[in-house]
Design a protein around this motif. Structure first.
Motif: not given
Length: 347
Positions: A242-264
């Motif tokens: 669970i994170a803000n919608a920053g590009f870097g962490l979202c990219s790492e989470a996508i690569q690692a296959g972790k489900k992602l919930l963002v609050k922009p």
């Protein structure tokens, strides 16, 4: 070749990108000096890989309770200091200025007529990206903030433009999934609101990274000080992010296959657009505010699938060190073609 590499340090995404590109440049035989701006030097952490780097004040934005405060941002800016910094920055002896949306080096390069190259997520917004229709002056404002001779953007899709995949290092630890372990990184939100949000889920372990001097545990909430290594370990072993919608962490989470919930972050067009793209591509869920119902629905989802990004850093370093003789469009096609084996393939 000798490069001055300027990095916007407001968030950790730019620095994370530099952690990947810098060693690739050095491996390609490039001499690189680093400059960071946008954050107080004492708030930078795990900076040893960058060697004897320099810092400048630069510009950043002021946030409060998950929103950019425009008036506060304007009040804390120091335009005269910025003017002095970029005019006093001596670029003699540099063949190229590389800017990750860093304004001091970009403006110094323009003033001293040193070739400049921009590589950043923000430069993707020079093109038509979903979620930016309400910001007609976006490209102009980006060009004003950190102007470069050639701008190369990165994103999760090419959008039929010369935009590269993210610069993300391979996962440094084995990808596992500890049941009930959720990684939280919401640096722009109120900590009291985060506690209130998560109180309803005592059966989960929430690992929360925030600006504290030492670890703290409050029931099922585990607070951790900022640490690049510790954060990476938790990212590789968690069940979701669970994170803000920053590009870097979202990219790492996508690569690692972790489900992602963002609050922009509200009033921030980049994060708003990122949230739109994540939803359109099915890469994550979005909650406009910190909502218990949204967290509950997301927690019930299954796990994702790891989706490694191509080695963009090595390709870029080779392209830069050989004088950028190949058009960026060619490099873009090659890297997205390398991505064609997974869900982010070219259509």
């Amino acid at each position: 070749m000798r490069i001055l590499y300027g990095v916007q340090a407001t968030g950790n995404g730019h620095i994370t990108r530099a952690r990947v590109l810098l060693p690739a440049l050095r491996a390609a035989g490039v001499e690189v000096d680093m400059l960071f701006s946008g954050r107080q030097p004492d708030r930078l952490f795990n900076m040893e890989p960058f060697g004897d780097y320099r810092t400048c004040r630069g510009f950043t934005f002021v946030t409060d309770a998950g929103r950019v405060r425009r008036l506060g941002t304007l009040k804390q800016s120091r335009p005269l200091q910025f003017f002095r910094d970029y005019r006093c920055l001596d670029l003699n002896g540099y063949d190229l200025v590389l800017s990750d949306f860093e304004p001091v080096t970009a403006w110094a390069a323009r003033r001293q007529q040193v070739p400049s190259l921009g590589i950043a997520h923000q430069y993707a917004f020079y093109h038509r990206i979903p979620g930016t229709g309400s910001a007609p002056l976006l490209k102009w404002s980006l060009q004003l903030f950190a102007p470069v001779d050639e701008a190369v953007g990165v994103h999760w899709h090419h959008f039929n433009a010369p935009v590269l995949p993210p610069l993300v290092a391979p996962s440094p630890y084995p990808l596992t999934e500890e049941e009930g372990k959720i990684l939280i990184y919401l640096p722009f939100e109120s900590m009291d609101e985060i506690r209130y949000l998560l109180r309803a889920f005592p059966e989960y372990r929430f690992r929360i990274y925030c600006n504290i001097p030492a670890p703290e545990t409050q029931g099922h909430l585990e607070f951790e000080p900022f640490s690049r290594e510790g954060f990476q370990q938790d990212l590789c072993s968690c069940a979701g992010v669970i994170a803000n919608a920053g590009f870097g962490l979202c990219s790492e989470a996508i690569q690692a296959g972790k489900k992602l919930l963002v609050k922009p972050l509200q009033s921030q067009i980049e994060q708003r657009s990122n949230a739109v793209v994540l939803e359109q591509m099915g890469l994550g869920r979005v909650m406009p505010s910190l909502e218990t119902e949204a967290v509950e629905d997301w927690l019930a989802l299954g796990s994702g699938t790891p989706s490694p990004w191509p080695d963009v850093a090595t390709a870029l370093a080779t392209w830069i060190s050989t004088g950028r003789q190949v058009p960026i469009q060619v490099l873009t096609r090659e890297l997205w073609r390398a991505e064609s084996g997974n869900m982010l393939s070219l259509c």
